[in-house]
Write a protein that holds these residues in place. Structure first.
Motif, mmCIF file in Angstrom:
data_model
loop_
_atom_site.group_PDB
_atom_site.id
_atom_site.type_symbol
_atom_site.label_atom_id
_atom_site.label_comp_id
_atom_site.label_asym_id
_atom_site.label_seq_id
_atom_site.Cartn_x
_atom_site.Cartn_y
_atom_site.Cartn_z
ATOM 1 N N ILE A 103 -4.626 -3.471 -7.568
ATOM 2 C CA ILE A 103 -5.032 -2.757 -6.471
ATOM 3 C C ILE A 103 -6.202 -3.489 -5.612
ATOM 4 O O ILE A 103 -7.171 -4.071 -5.889
ATOM 5 C CB ILE A 103 -5.531 -1.005 -6.900
ATOM 6 N N ASN A 104 -5.940 -3.145 -4.346
ATOM 7 C CA ASN A 104 -6.783 -3.780 -3.188
ATOM 8 C C ASN A 104 -8.157 -2.706 -3.434
ATOM 9 O O ASN A 104 -8.058 -1.594 -3.404
ATOM 10 C CB ASN A 104 -6.377 -3.648 -1.969
ATOM 11 N N TYR A 154 -15.019 1.568 2.678
ATOM 12 C CA TYR A 154 -14.421 2.481 3.950
ATOM 13 C C TYR A 154 -14.513 1.502 4.923
ATOM 14 O O TYR A 154 -13.654 1.900 5.967
ATOM 15 C CB TYR A 154 -15.001 3.780 4.039
ATOM 16 N N ALA A 176 0.909 3.996 -2.793
ATOM 17 C CA ALA A 176 0.608 5.556 -2.386
ATOM 18 C C ALA A 176 1.830 6.521 -2.683
ATOM 19 O O ALA A 176 1.611 7.413 -3.475
ATOM 20 C CB ALA A 176 0.604 5.421 -0.930
ATOM 21 N N ILE A 178 -9.693 5.643 -1.611
ATOM 22 C CA ILE A 178 -8.418 6.346 -1.125
ATOM 23 C C ILE A 178 -7.205 7.011 -2.255
ATOM 24 O O ILE A 178 -7.198 8.140 -2.196
ATOM 25 C CB ILE A 178 -7.561 5.557 -0.502
ATOM 26 N N PHE A 179 -7.358 6.364 -3.482
ATOM 27 C CA PHE A 179 -6.397 6.725 -4.505
ATOM 28 C C PHE A 179 -7.216 7.327 -5.429
ATOM 29 O O PHE A 179 -6.781 8.001 -6.561
ATOM 30 C CB PHE A 179 -5.625 5.563 -4.928
ATOM 31 N N TRP A 183 -8.933 0.476 -1.503
ATOM 32 C CA TRP A 183 -8.152 1.462 -1.876
ATOM 33 C C TRP A 183 -8.532 2.602 -2.856
ATOM 34 O O TRP A 183 -8.046 3.529 -2.969
ATOM 35 C CB TRP A 183 -6.705 0.991 -2.219
ATOM 36 N N ASP A 191 -10.657 1.125 5.243
ATOM 37 C CA ASP A 191 -9.933 2.053 5.517
ATOM 38 C C ASP A 191 -9.073 1.988 6.595
ATOM 39 O O ASP A 191 -9.217 1.505 7.533
ATOM 40 C CB ASP A 191 -10.617 3.424 5.505
ATOM 41 N N PRO A 192 -7.805 2.329 6.298
ATOM 42 C CA PRO A 192 -6.680 2.108 7.351
ATOM 43 C C PRO A 192 -6.996 2.617 8.876
ATOM 44 O O PRO A 192 -6.840 2.131 9.868
ATOM 45 C CB PRO A 192 -5.482 2.630 7.030
ATOM 46 N N PHE A 213 0.834 -1.162 0.054
ATOM 47 C CA PHE A 213 0.167 -0.109 -0.169
ATOM 48 C C PHE A 213 0.863 1.204 -0.059
ATOM 49 O O PHE A 213 0.696 2.137 -0.898
ATOM 50 C CB PHE A 213 -0.721 -0.057 1.152
ATOM 51 N N GLU A 214 1.839 1.236 0.892
ATOM 52 C CA GLU A 214 2.937 2.298 0.976
ATOM 53 C C GLU A 214 3.697 2.621 -0.248
ATOM 54 O O GLU A 214 3.726 3.835 -0.859
ATOM 55 C CB GLU A 214 3.768 2.265 2.193
#
Length: 420
Positions: free
Chosen positions: A84-85, A378, A70, A91-92, A88, A381-382, A66-67
């Protein structure tokens, strides 16, 4: 002269590359284990050769991916094709412009191989941001050998599961349990229970708002605590004391002392292969609590294939995706490394040629046949996950009661959703 040169160029392109008008150098990134790496590289080679493109593989394990993505997206250095998960995507690509709109390539990619529901799940603000590799859902798996040893049939209801706890302790010993559940497994198990009880998913996928009350969530926490007290689930602190190792590496799981787990259907072989010789793991679908309004299935695209919005080679990337997901040679190479494919033609081909085992199909059918309201990306979501799982751990260690834990979870999740 100009017309002649154009004609010659067109003829050469079509005779050399088939339906591809040009050759490109592409990159594709993904995460996974060795089997997925090998299958994907084989598919890239087959599709690259048939299309005339060169595709450089970039793969890692799950940790840190993920990092990595990103950082690449922020700097515009991402691969042309990306695994891609699904959670995500918002988020992206909050507004749908973080990835290419794959509907623009409907003359290249056979989108008819995915259902409208599958495509809609990967659509952001009207833009199709990814093609589902497979659909995954949480179901129960039980070690039939262990349940036979205890003299019990595989549970078909939550009541059956609750009743199995004391029998396991009596007949097999205090170190045998019908189920495991800490961390994400505990979180999603509780969400299944509350979804069944309320008829609503945790976060509304349309409004991104929490739909459960404090009392709804507290009932789920109390159910989880009852499972611990009833010897159904080994207590979180006891699991942590043993090292908190992954399920498939846990000696209690591989030896059959843990008799079941609530897992993604796509992980069947990951958790069944390590079992000691002679043990049989079977999928059992969803277990309903008393008064359940639905099955509470947590179903989602397991991952999607996206094309970079910044890629100068989007057409070539679309050709590669179509080959990997809908063409015989690409399908054979990819196999079932990502579970039962969402692409209809891929699933049919692999089932016919033995690329998918029947037990995988059975587990997938349990997921697809179960009912529950749609979930929000979501949920994973982290910040949302951290708010849930960190608080659950405090609850499991007795530092918060169910009322305080419910209130804390709702506060943290609502806070995390404020800017979404």
């Amino acid at each position: 002269m100009t017309h002649f040169k154009t004609l010659i160029a067109t003829v050469l392109a079509t005779t050399t590359l088939g339906s591809t008008a040009y050759a490109e150098e592409l990159r594709m990134s993904w995460w996974g284990g060795d089997s997925r790496h090998e299958a994907t590289q084989a598919a890239l080679q087959v599709c690259g050769e048939s299309l005339g493109h060169t595709i450089k593989p970039e793969f890692t394990g799950w940790s840190g991916h993920f990092e990595k993505v990103a950082t690449q997206l922020a700097g515009g250095t991402e691969a042309d094709i990306m695994q891609i998960n699904w959670p995500w995507l918002p988020i992206f690509s909050k507004n749908g412009d973080g990835f290419a709109d794959l509907r623009n390539f409907s003359d290249t990619i056979d989108l008819s191989q995915w259902s409208d529901e599958e495509l809609e799940a990967s659509t952001r603000n009207g833009a199709l941001n990814g093609l589902p590799a497979s659909v995954s859902g949480r179901i129960f798996f039980f070690n039939k050998t262990t349940f036979d040893k205890a003299g019990l049939a595989i549970p078909t209801t939550f009541e059956d599961l609750m009743a199995a706890g004391p029998i396991f302790a009596e007949k097999l010993g205090d170190n045998y349990y019908p189920l495991e559940g800490i961390g994400l497994d505990a979180s999603l198990l509780i969400q299944m229970v509350v979804t069944q009880q309320t008829g609503k998913s945790f976060i509304n996928p349309e409004t991104n708002e929490v739909q459960w009350s404090k009392e709804d969530l507290q009932a789920g926490l109390n159910m989880y605590q009852a499972m611990v007290e009833n010897h159904v689930i080994k207590a979180w602190p006891d699991m942590a004391a043993a090292g908190n190792v992954a399920l498939h590496e846990n000696a209690d799981w591989t030896s059959g002392k843990i008799g079941g787990s609530y897992q993604w259907d796509t992980t069947f072989f990951k958790i069944s292969d390590p079992l000691s010789e002679g043990q049989e793991l079977v999928p059992a679908g969803l277990l309903r609590v008393e008064g359940a309004q639905n099955d509470g299935v947590y179903r989602k695209p397991s991952m999607v294939f996206s094309i970079s919005a910044n890629s100068p080679n989007q057409q070539a990337a679309a050709e590669v995706l179509n080959c990997m997901l809908t063409q015989p040679s690409g399908i054979d190479a990819m196999g079932s490394a990502r579970g039962v494919p969402s692409s209809d033609v891929a699933a049919t081909q692999l089932l016919e040629n033995g690329g998918i085992q029947q037990i995988q199909v059975d587990a997938q059918n349990m997921v697809m046949g179960a009912d529950a309201p749609a979930i929000s990306p979501y949920n994973e979501d982290p910040d949302v996950r951290a708010g849930i799982e960190d608080t659950l751990e405090l609850f499991a260690y007795g530092e918060l009661d169910s009322a305080d834990a419910s209130e804390e979870i709702l506060m943290l999740v609502n806070e995390a959703l404020e800017d979404k």
